[in-house]
Design an enzyme around this catalytic site. Structure first.
Site, PDB file in Angstrom:
ATOM      1  N   CYS A   2      67.715  90.471  -1.721  1.00 15.64           N
ATOM      2  CA  CYS A   2      67.134  90.089  -2.879  1.00 15.64           C
ATOM      3  C   CYS A   2      65.746  89.736  -2.865  1.00 15.64           C
ATOM      4  O   CYS A   2      64.928  89.444  -3.826  1.00 15.64           O
ATOM      5  CB  CYS A   2      67.939  89.072  -3.412  1.00 15.64           C
ATOM      6  SG  CYS A   2      69.746  89.544  -3.604  1.00 15.64           S
TER       7      CYS A   2
ATOM      8  N   CYS B 154      63.468  81.782  -9.903  1.00 12.48           N
ATOM      9  CA  CYS B 154      63.091  81.207  -8.482  1.00 12.48           C
ATOM     10  C   CYS B 154      63.469  79.628  -8.747  1.00 12.48           C
ATOM     11  O   CYS B 154      63.770  78.912  -7.463  1.00 12.48           O
ATOM     12  CB  CYS B 154      61.879  81.133  -8.241  1.00 12.48           C
ATOM     13  SG  CYS B 154      61.310  82.851  -7.922  1.00 12.48           S
TER      14      CYS B 154
END
Ligand SMILES: Cc1ncc(COP(=O)(O)O)c(C=O)c1O
Ligand SMILES: Cc1ncc(COP(=O)(O)O)c(C=O)c1O
Lengths: 131, 386, 386, 131
Positions: free
Chosen positions: A33, A107
């Site tokens: 990913c 994130c």
């Protein structure tokens, strides 16, 4: 696209690396990913006897925002009690970093996950040790 | 002043100063609307038609086969949407590849949603569309094949002539997105059997905001936007005279200097590739040739492209992870996925694209800075052996 | 040198030299693709976003509500096609007027062919859309009303604020083609109840090949072309940085100097109209006010517009028969037909549109030459009393 | 858009006006459509005894191409025998004028129509006179 704070944090990241014999380790993400974060913590006690994060380090594979998040989060939690560290939210991190495309919010989540896993790892080990 | 090295010419090029000079009279003095009858308008009209002639010559087309647009994206859209919608009575089949630019890819996906039958051909590990795949995909209802001339990320040059010939034989129209090759590779739409071709001026040292579509005479296409009927009704809107003049001027220069530019760039590019391959766990994406002379599409294990780009930028070096659009998406490049690169390696891609002003010194400087950057990022990375 | 007087500013304007100066650094030095992460790209991005902010301010919109396009035609097409297609679940109704620019008119006709329900409102002899006509046309399934701010041929300024308020009340979206008014008339999209607005830079002394669409936040619209997802996916294609910077710069100047420019132009324009009305069998098309300060849309019996335009051009004067596109069609202007001018009179139309550099001397010169030209053509004409 | 020849012919048109007591008149077009042409002819005889167009004039309301066509045609037929004049085609006129948008071809047809009508008018009158 990214705020100056993100660039600054990325350019001058703090707390890079590993801790030998860490008290807790949190590993999240998947290279497939594009984001992998490892957070290492060393736990101590403050004067009040609370458990605190004495030392923290990270290794991150990922985009600019991922690295900036890792650095900022480790700076934020260093010296904090585990309880307070666990209270940090995605919002706090995003506020700390400033403007970013919404697709990058994940994130921050990733960094928090890594930290929580590290704390959990510490607790698990401690639990085991006690038993 | 800080050193600044631009190695992202596939994203966009500087406007050539000689081109700007040609454009200048059309900004304020020769200002007319090319649709106007008076002398100002007629001057503009002449300039526009002269540009059309020059551009047609550069790709061996007829003047009446060149249509001015706002850029590569619009050209691609008119080619795909326009041709598919205008030729419904023949069929609904569109054949394209899995590693086209988003201007083709997303348009093809849109058409698919609208009920067209779209075939996205696989590409080889080396970065090529295979003729046999095209052949397999063609069927009675295929209207159009759209294969790019060179890929914008990895620079591999496709066997366009062979595809064009096959399409011609089979009575199928052939479009090529040549945004990366116009002015950089020889193009002869006759010899290559191309029925439609897209180009964007800012990729060959021309101005931004202008491009063209070549459409062979007789090929039916519908407009995607409607208005004053400019460009024979295919693309309405007041002619961007300075832009059009600049595009023609830039193309003429590019064609004239092509052999020389390519030879120089190829040499520097090879030096850059070779130097980068000396970095441990580095690789080249796609075959080394046939590849655009300017393109070095590299990859490095355990580090992420965006981070490299920013650290290079801090050293004054402009590079890219792939296409300029990839900063908007979390998905790894569809081009790298199409050539079968594992996901994890896709994130480590770094593209340098050289240009007219690139010097040997620039390459030396990159080869001096890049290894340090890769090393520094690998230190941060949890992946790989430390 | 031969005297040259440009009086066709509604067709296009010269690029202001001050604007060109602002654009210049972005041609070759600050060349980056605004989609790129490196410093060249980020410089371009900053410039583009600064321009967006400036433009938004000029019409009292939010920065995120401005979308860059290639010009007025594209903006109109995205507004009409994009909104109608994206709001199908609400209905199929589009209301517009009979004297819109072809970019709206032909797009509306295209939508009609595709099954949308389009209402072309009549206009008055004076050249206005009536509020009562809009009201009559609105129904439950009306999605969008599109009425131009000022007409490009006859310059009459429409009651946009009133229409906007009515649309808002009725929960209908309102688009205004403001290509002729941006930078020339005050625009406040909040106060005027405008949900979408089209503009083209070359009409307000900015560069050709760039425009913008204002789209109120929350208004759904589909793109008409697909690609890299620029402009939040509504308009893909590499940003035309110099063009965008130039457009913002031109608009700021135009807004700043609007009152002054308009006062001067209106005075000269009135002098021109009055002078022309002294010519026998001459008339003004549309009401004298509210009309763009620059516009003098005249007509003369027994002579034909194109012939007048060419003879004026031979005297160094650039004028027009109406829109710049009308040279392509035999049909008399749909605008003049819409205001009920008899066919035979439509052919005798002549439009002067003044600009920043128009002087009183220029007007004197026109008033000296035009009567001779009309007379000469009437001598050739079989119509009228000799 | 238009050839230089068209512009030249328009700028310096020949044979403008009417003929007093013409031998034939041809009127075509309609102001509503934007083009009206009147052609006047005076017929004479050449040495061979053929009927020729001794004089010709026109009045035209219309676009540049219409006026250019009128002028060119009148120049072409002046001095020609009626027979030869009738043989002139649309093609000849278009060749004489050069490039123009195809939608303007009808202007040439119109001019020819006017001429043929004028000749017919002359013939009709003559026929009547003879009877
Ligand atoms: C009212 C109006 N709308 C739209 C347009 C189209 O603008 P452009 O030709 O710049 O696309 C124009 C001018 O041509 C215009 O006057
Ligand atoms: C192969 C290819 N096609 C199309 C485009 C689109 O061109 P533009 O952004 O100028 O519209 C590009 C570049 O962005 C490209 O590299």
């Amino acid at each position: 696209m990214y705020s100056e704070k993100i660039f600054k944090e990325f350019r001058h990241p703090k707390n890079i690396g590993e801790i030998k014999n860490p008290d807790g380790v949190g590993k999240v993400g998947n290279p497939v990913c594009g984001d992998v974060m490892h957070i290492y913590i060393k736990v101590g006690k403050n004067k009040k006897g609370e458990e605190i994060i004495k030392n923290v380090r990270f290794r991150t594979f990922g985009c600019i925002v991922a690295i900036a998040n890792s650095s900022l989060l480790t700076k934020m939690v260093k010296g904090k009690s585990l309880k307070d560290a666990e209270k940090i939210t995605k919002k706090d991190l995003i506020k700390g970093l400033g403007k970013m495309p919404p697709i990058k919010y994940h994130c921050s989540i990733l960094a928090l996950d890594a930290l929580r896993k590290a704390i959990q790892d510490y607790k698990n080990k401690k639990g085991k040790a006690v038993k | 002043m800080k050193r600044r090295i631009y190695l992202d010419h596939a994203a966009t090029t500087p406007l050539d100063k000689r081109v700007l000079k040609e454009m200048e009279p059309f900004f304020s003095e020769r200002l007319g609307n090319a649709g106007s009858l008076h002398s100002f308008g007629q001057e503009a009209r002449e300039a526009v038609e002269k540009a059309r002639e020059d551009i047609a010559k550069a790709i061996n087309a007829g003047q009446e086969e060149i249509y001015f647009t706002s850029g590569g994206t619009e050209s691609d859209n008119i080619a795909l949407q326009g041709v598919m919608k205008a030729n419904r009575e023949k069929g609904k089949g569109l054949v394209t590849s899995a590693f086209e630019h988003h201007a083709v890819l997303h348009t093809a996906q849109h058409l698919e949603k609208k009920g067209f039958d779209v075939n996205f051909l696989p590409v080889t590990k080396e970065g090529f569309v295979e003729l046999s795949e095209v052949e397999k995909a063609l069927h009675k209802e295929t209207v159009l094949v759209s294969i790019m001339h060179a890929n914008n990320e990895i620079g591999t040059v496709q066997p366009v002539k062979e595809i064009g010939e096959m399409c011609r034989e089979r009575g199928v129209l052939f479009h090529s997105d040549a945004v990366q090759t116009v002015g950089k590779e020889k193009i002869d739409v006759q010899k290559m059997g191309i029925d439609l071709l897209s180009a964007s001026a800012h990729k060959f040292y021309g101005p931004k905001g202008v491009g063209f579509l070549y459409k062979r005479a007789g090929v039916k296409a519908e407009p995607i936007a409607f208005g004053g009927g400019h460009e024979k009704g295919l693309r309405s809107g007041t002619e961007n005279t300075p832009g059009i003049v600049g595009m023609a001027s830039a193309l003429k220069l590019a064609v004239k200097e092509m052999a020389e530019d390519n030879a120089r760039e190829r040499k520097l590019r090879n030096k850059l590739i070779d130097g980068c391959l000396e970095i441990k766990d580095g690789w080249l994406n796609g075959a080394r040739e046939p590849r655009l002379a300017c393109n070095a599409a590299l990859g490095f294990d355990f580090v992420e492209g965006e981070s490299m780009v920013l650290m290079l930028s801090d050293k004054g070096i402009a590079a890219s992870t792939g296409s300029a659009c990839s900063t908007k998406s979390l998905e790894p490049s569809h081009v790298l996925r199409a050539i079968g690169l594992p996901h994890v390696k896709c994130h480590g891609s770094l593209r340098f694209t050289l240009g007219r002003n690139t010097s040997a010194k620039d390459i030396d400087y990159v080869l001096q800075e890049l290894p340090k950057i890769v090393q520094r990022l690998r230190k941060i990375s949890p992946l790989g052996g430390k």
